[in-house]
Design a protein around this motif. Structure first.
Motif: not given
Length: 110
Positions: A73-89
Motif C-alpha cells: 500500500t503506497i502512502n501517496a500523501d508522503r512528500h518527495f525527499r529532495y528540498p526543492t520538491e519537498a512540498d509535493v506529495p
C-alpha cells in the motif's frame, strides 16, 4: 552546444530513479513480486528488494501478507525527499504515470 560527433556514445541518464520506478511498478500492481518488479525495471531482484526496504523504512509504502505474497500500500500523501520538491506529495508523480492505465480503476486508488 551539444557534441554531435559520431564517436560520442549517447548518455544513459534517465529522468526517474530506480526508487521512483519501483514505486510506479507497485502502484500499477500492489501484489507484484520482487522478481517481476526487477524484470520490468531492468535491475536485480536483490536491488529491487533493497529499494522496497528503503521505501518501506521511509514510510512511502507498507507491506502486508496475502497468502504467500506481499501486498503493498503506497502512502501517496508522503512528500518527495529532495528540498526543492519537498512540498509535493508523491501521489502527483504516481498520478502522472498511472493515469492512462486500462485497469478499470481510478488513478487515485493506490
Amino acid at each position: 552546444m551539444a557534441n554531435t560527433s559520431p564517436d560520442r556514445q549517447p548518455s544513459s541518464w534517465t529522468f526517474l530513479t530506480h526508487h521512483a520506478r519501483v514505486l510506479l511498478e507497485i502502484a500499477r500492481d500492489p501484489q507484484a513480486r520482487l522478481r517481476d518488479i526487477a524484470s520490468a525495471i531492468g535491475i536485480t531482484e536483490r536491488a529491487a528488494q533493497g529499494i522496497v526496504s528503503d521505501l518501506h523504512e521511509a514510510g512511502y509504502l507498507t507491506r502486508s501478507k496475502v497468502g504467500r505474497r506481499n501486498n503493498y500500500t503506497i502512502n501517496a500523501d508522503r512528500h518527495f525527499r529532495y528540498p526543492t520538491e519537498a512540498d509535493v506529495p508523491i501521489g502527483v508523480l504516481l498520478d502522472i504515470f498511472t493515469r492512462h492505465q486500462h485497469t478499470g480503476r481510478s488513478s487515485t486508488e493506490y
